[in-house]
Design an enzyme around this catalytic site. Sequence first.
Site, PDB file in Angstrom:
ATOM      1  CE  LYS A  24      -9.736  16.151  -6.194  1.00 18.36           C
ATOM      2  NZ  LYS A  24      -9.313  17.194  -5.241  1.00 18.36           N
ATOM      3  CG  ASN A  25      -4.688  16.760  -3.328  1.00 21.39           C
ATOM      4  OD1 ASN A  25      -5.780  17.068  -3.813  1.00 21.39           O
ATOM      5  ND2 ASN A  25      -4.571  16.249  -2.114  1.00 21.39           N
ATOM      6  NE  ARG A  99     -10.648  25.011  -1.695  1.00 18.86           N
ATOM      7  CZ  ARG A  99     -10.979  26.163  -1.144  1.00 18.86           C
ATOM      8  NH1 ARG A  99     -12.164  26.673  -1.370  1.00 18.86           N
ATOM      9  NH2 ARG A  99     -10.143  26.841  -0.389  1.00 18.86           N
ATOM     10  CG  ASP A 123     -14.716  18.016  -1.050  1.00 21.27           C
ATOM     11  OD1 ASP A 123     -15.518  17.520  -1.846  1.00 21.27           O
ATOM     12  OD2 ASP A 123     -13.553  17.626  -0.901  1.00 21.27           O
TER      13      ASP A 123
END
Length: 441
Positions: A24-25, A99, A123
């Site tokens: 994901k990152n 984000r 988050d």
Amino acid sequence: MIKNSFEIIGGKPLKGEIIPQGAKNEALQVISAVLLTKEKVTISNIPDIKDVNKLIELLIALGVEVNRINDDTYTFEAANIDIEYFKTEEFRTKGGGLRGSIMIIGPLLARFGKAAIPKPGGDKIGRRRLDTHFIGLEKLGAKFVYNPETHFFNIDATHLTGTYILLDEASVTGTANIVMAASLAHGTTTLYNAACEPYLQQLCKMLNRMGANITGVGSNLLTIHGVESLGGTEHRMLPDMIEIGSFIGLAAMTGSEITIKDVHFNELGIIPSVFSRLGIKFELRGDDIYIPSQSNYEIETFIDGSILTVSDAPWPGFTPDLLSIILVTAIQAKGNVLIHQKMFESRLFFVDKLIDMGAQIILCDPHRATVIGLNNEVKLRGIEMSSPDIRAGVSLLIAALSAQGKSTIHNIDQIERGYQHIEERLKALGADIKRVNTNVG
């Protein structure tokens, strides 16, 4: 309000093989990088998760031509970007809800000299500063103007020029944004205290294949010689190290025999050794991690006999995204461990739910929690709970799968922001989990 929830009947050992999703990152960085060129970029092993899909939708709205070749492979062609889209209410909604949208700023400034971004979401795990992004881009010549009424940052970067930058923190996304902007800036940028995570290395290698000139990849000192333009490339993403760590913790907590496939073990850093210090046994078979069923696992102490402390640190230190997993895994270990979450002051606040399940945890302060292991002598009990963020959500899911009785986890959208098709993949291992509609609130 009707919400999706998971209903779990726990206490059952699992068995089988599981393939980790793409990281994901890394995805949020390399997908944003397609904005740096008008040529076609092909990216494979993209995870099918909400945060990544939202970013792809945002790129489509900006004018990027996106084609899905198969389940995990996309082509991107950013030849016709609509700069005016930044001024629309739709952009405010799409960008503000993600984000990761901050990652499009560096590429857009580098290629078009201007951009705008709504204050990003994400988050609820404490303050997550954007200063590193903004200060670094300002040193390259960008000018930021924040409108508190519209919550928009408007940025002008007509003349980006290379310079020396010493980052105030080794921010992964901040480093990525600055590297992408500097790749097309005039002159040379020297970036010190840069993040050096494998995902950042992947971005730099991808940019170099596109024609960038970046040296020092893998260290905390990057040198970026600006080039006139970048071209297309093909890129395959790493497996998600956070998923891999989550599955190691899952296997230990549920006493399961699990094989995690194709993990790129050499890119995992100290993650395997930290789980080893909790007493979890595993074998490396080729590039697969095999975890045998264990009825007990014992936490090591430090050499002087003092309690083991696990804390987060910039790479190659232990990633903060796995501290929640370490904490929940320690619940059924023999021995004690101090979890020290240095980066985010609200990330440990989910432990009250674990305590309700029967865990012995002392929350010392917003950053530290002591786990007193139950050594599998007392099983957790199923309860009803809600997921506050991605990593806490998966930690609660692991706890529920190990607990006796039924657990219900609400707000599973948070979990699905970071873990693709988690319900189906856990069912394939034998988990008793189903999606239900619940009336919350």
